[in-house]
Design an enzyme around this catalytic site. Sequence first.
Site, PDB file in Angstrom:
ATOM      1  N   THR A  44      97.283 -18.165  43.481  1.00  0.00           N
ATOM      2  CA  THR A  44      98.071 -17.192  42.837  1.00  0.00           C
ATOM      3  C   THR A  44      98.096 -16.025  43.536  1.00  0.00           C
ATOM      4  O   THR A  44      96.956 -15.332  43.920  1.00  0.00           O
ATOM      5  CB  THR A  44      97.548 -17.075  41.320  1.00  0.00           C
ATOM      6  OG1 THR A  44      97.900 -18.197  40.700  1.00  0.00           O
ATOM      7  CG2 THR A  44      98.776 -15.938  40.720  1.00  0.00           C
ATOM      8  N   ILE A 104      91.913 -14.602  40.197  1.00  0.00           N
ATOM      9  CA  ILE A 104      90.836 -15.526  40.809  1.00  0.00           C
ATOM     10  C   ILE A 104      89.768 -15.558  39.952  1.00  0.00           C
ATOM     11  O   ILE A 104      89.142 -14.815  40.041  1.00  0.00           O
ATOM     12  CB  ILE A 104      90.479 -15.106  42.356  1.00  0.00           C
ATOM     13  CG1 ILE A 104      91.985 -14.820  43.099  1.00  0.00           C
ATOM     14  CG2 ILE A 104      89.929 -16.362  42.809  1.00  0.00           C
ATOM     15  CD1 ILE A 104      93.246 -15.929  43.134  1.00  0.00           C
ATOM     16  N   GLU A 161      97.047 -22.365  35.404  1.00  0.00           N
ATOM     17  CA  GLU A 161      97.098 -23.700  36.156  1.00  0.00           C
ATOM     18  C   GLU A 161      98.573 -24.329  35.489  1.00  0.00           C
ATOM     19  O   GLU A 161      98.528 -25.572  35.196  1.00  0.00           O
ATOM     20  CB  GLU A 161      95.987 -24.483  35.663  1.00  0.00           C
ATOM     21  CG  GLU A 161      94.668 -23.992  36.198  1.00  0.00           C
ATOM     22  CD  GLU A 161      93.432 -24.569  36.408  1.00  0.00           C
ATOM     23  OE1 GLU A 161      93.651 -26.039  36.534  1.00  0.00           O
ATOM     24  OE2 GLU A 161      92.068 -24.331  36.433  1.00  0.00           O
TER      25      GLU A 161
END
Length: 377
Positions: free
Chosen positions: A124, A155, A361
């Site tokens: 991302t 993260i 996700e």
Amino acid sequence: MFELTDEQRMIQLMVREFAREKIAPVAAENDRTGTFPQDIIKQMGQLGLMGMMIDERWGGCGAGAVSYVLALQEIAWACASTAVTMSVNNLTCEPIYRNGTDEQKKLYLEPIASGSGLGAFAITEPDAGTDAGSARLKADLKKDKYILNGAKAFITNGSHATVFLVIARTGGQPGSRGLSAFIVERDTPGLIIGAPEKKMGLRASSTVPLTFEDCAVPAANLLGREGEGFRIAMEALDSGRIGISSQAIGIARAALDEAIDYAKERKQFNRPIARFQAIQWMIADAARDIEAAQWLSLHAAALKEQGKPLTREASIAKLFATEAANRICYDSLQIHGGYGYIQDYKIERLYRDARVTTIYEGTSEVQRIVIANSMLK
């Protein structure tokens, strides 16, 4: 009829006992203080929970995807923050296991699968979340090194990770065809790990931004070949979505347990509120959704163990389980009334932790796109 093996049941019971004895008692305090449970994660590594789908040769326990689903549910019942730490570590292990050289596996996979290290998956970016193919982090090959410049966002495990799996743009190919995967060590010069984000939930997990400023990564740390980064990431996310569905199921189970206990104890109009039909229907709906979510998650995990395609099934499991978890936490808090809004009650934490499961996700909207595309082919 799907039946668990004796080994799978043993793993489930072992992890349940560990989670309730070691994790649950400190979960609320770790959430309050934002403390990362380093000692607990180390113990989980010793139990084989950090590389459950990785062969023993490379530091894992080789238990398989079904056992992973069962174990992650139990961890999430006790602490969703700890569960996402475990999930992302397993998510980081698999691409290296599937695509790495023996040298890469020895250097990077073995430590994180065994729990002596910790993995983070960096895909991302500030402007590239759902649209992963538009990632801008660049990796330019110069002699025997790739020079990385750019940024990543949100993260998980970032503050404590020893190994980062990073998706970056190489060559001149546009979109997803121009992405490659790299293994980046924590102490690589030019990798800047930002301050932890202040989050609504999952406060005992670590979520950070990353900045890459002329970060020189050895060419030997390219995972697979140039241009394979998007494929590697998407294959990993199939497993990741099974993990998040399992996390959501664990949260939902905990919320239902809290609702049942409270409804039996709380009295209004001279009788426990569990006697009222409105409360009973909330509990019945929660039990129905948890049962369905468990079977969807186990089905996707079983397909993975059999080496069969599971993209659609993983998306269905994640979509259903995460949205169900949010509904169940909402109803459980409603059953608690005003007390549910107070931090002294576990449901307040569960309600906050559940919210992000429909986002990371792959959002619920993305899961619907994946499912619809698979049906319309």
